[in-house]
Design a protein around this motif. Structure first.
Motif, short mmCIF file in Angstrom:
data_model
loop_
_atom_site.label_atom_id
_atom_site.label_comp_id
_atom_site.label_asym_id
_atom_site.label_seq_id
_atom_site.Cartn_x
_atom_site.Cartn_y
_atom_site.Cartn_z
N LEU A 109 0.78 -1.00 -0.17
CA LEU A 109 -0.13 0.00 -0.04
C LEU A 109 0.87 1.20 -0.12
CD1 LEU A 109 -2.70 1.01 0.12
CD2 LEU A 109 -2.90 1.17 2.60
N ARG A 110 1.97 1.20 0.97
CA ARG A 110 2.98 2.40 0.87
C ARG A 110 3.60 2.49 -0.48
NH1 ARG A 110 5.50 5.62 4.46
NH2 ARG A 110 4.25 4.64 5.89
N LYS A 111 3.87 1.60 -1.09
CA LYS A 111 4.46 1.42 -2.48
C LYS A 111 3.45 2.35 -3.38
CE LYS A 111 7.50 -1.54 -4.83
NZ LYS A 111 7.73 -3.10 -5.01
N ARG A 112 2.33 1.97 -3.43
CA ARG A 112 1.30 2.51 -4.40
C ARG A 112 0.98 3.87 -3.99
NH1 ARG A 112 2.70 -1.22 -7.61
NH2 ARG A 112 1.36 -3.25 -7.57
N VAL A 113 1.13 4.21 -2.64
CA VAL A 113 0.68 5.65 -2.57
C VAL A 113 1.75 6.30 -2.85
CG1 VAL A 113 0.36 7.19 -0.56
CG2 VAL A 113 -0.92 5.36 -0.44
N ASN A 114 2.84 6.24 -2.66
CA ASN A 114 4.34 6.78 -3.12
C ASN A 114 3.99 7.12 -4.85
OD1 ASN A 114 5.86 7.58 -0.94
ND2 ASN A 114 6.07 5.56 -0.39
N ARG A 115 3.54 5.88 -5.42
CA ARG A 115 3.77 5.84 -6.97
C ARG A 115 2.79 6.94 -7.35
NH1 ARG A 115 2.94 0.53 -9.82
NH2 ARG A 115 5.06 0.36 -9.08
N VAL A 116 1.58 7.10 -6.47
CA VAL A 116 0.53 7.98 -7.21
C VAL A 116 0.88 9.54 -6.72
CG1 VAL A 116 -1.42 6.62 -7.31
CG2 VAL A 116 -1.09 7.82 -5.14
N GLY B 31 3.98 10.27 -6.93
CA GLY B 31 5.32 10.48 -7.51
C GLY B 31 6.44 10.89 -6.79
N THR B 32 6.39 10.19 -5.53
CA THR B 32 7.56 10.37 -4.71
C THR B 32 8.47 9.06 -4.55
OG1 THR B 32 6.54 9.61 -2.77
CG2 THR B 32 6.87 12.09 -3.05
N GLU B 33 9.69 8.82 -4.12
CA GLU B 33 10.47 7.40 -3.95
C GLU B 33 9.74 6.75 -2.53
OE1 GLU B 33 12.44 6.03 -6.26
OE2 GLU B 33 11.67 7.79 -7.57
N GLU B 34 10.17 5.72 -2.37
CA GLU B 34 9.83 4.92 -1.18
C GLU B 34 10.40 5.82 0.04
OE1 GLU B 34 7.78 1.68 0.29
OE2 GLU B 34 8.18 2.25 -1.65
N LYS B 35 9.61 5.93 0.91
CA LYS B 35 10.04 6.49 2.18
C LYS B 35 10.25 5.38 3.36
CE LYS B 35 7.81 10.88 1.96
NZ LYS B 35 7.13 12.01 2.68
#
Length: 150
Positions: free
Chosen positions: A137-144, A146-150
């Protein structure tokens, strides 16, 4: 719902907790939206609340977070219980109380917890259900976002 479908209108709530929002307001904000379905009788939902709250707080300026209380039985319809759980689990985001399953049906949702990630234009980009899976979910949120993995 299928990927890239438009977010349904947020109408038909029995009640709203923590303020009401509309689909238009979410899209006009220019931010992606995470819509999280949960129920007071769902143990996995209770376990996931800290993770959802973390998303809400961490991405406060970049992501809209909306909760939807989806009752699974008659016992889940008591507003005092819903309010108490929302307060007890630090749910401060707007919460759509869907006692008549109007939004649940619009989303074609059958699960709690369930997570829908919409892009800034209101198109569905990710769906997942069940406990765990917060890394995805974090990966998909980061994708929308437009940020890198936190």
């Amino acid at each position: 719902m299928k990927l890239r479908e438009e977010m349904p209108e947020l109408t038909g709530a029995t009640e709203w907790i923590n303020g009401e929002v509309t689909k238009e307001e979410l899209i006009e904000s220019g931010k992606p939206t995470l819509i999280h379905f949960w129920s007071v009788s769902c143990g996995l939902c209770k376990e996931a609340m800290p993770d959802v709250n973390e998303f809400r707080d961490e991405f406060e300026d970049e992501l809209n977070v909306i909760s939807v209380h989806m009752p699974r039985s008659e016992k889940d319809l008591e507003m005092s219980v819903i309010n108490a759980m929302a307060q007890g689990h630090d749910i401060t985001q707007p919460t759509f109380v869907d006692s008549e399953h109007k939004l649940t049906d619009a989303f074609e949702n059958q699960y709690v917890p369930a997570y829908y990630v919409f892009d800034a234009e209101g198109k569905l980009r990710h769906f997942q259900a069940g406990g765990g899976g917060m890394k995805m979910l974090r990966k998909r949120v980061n994708r929308v976002l437009g940020t890198e993995e936190k």
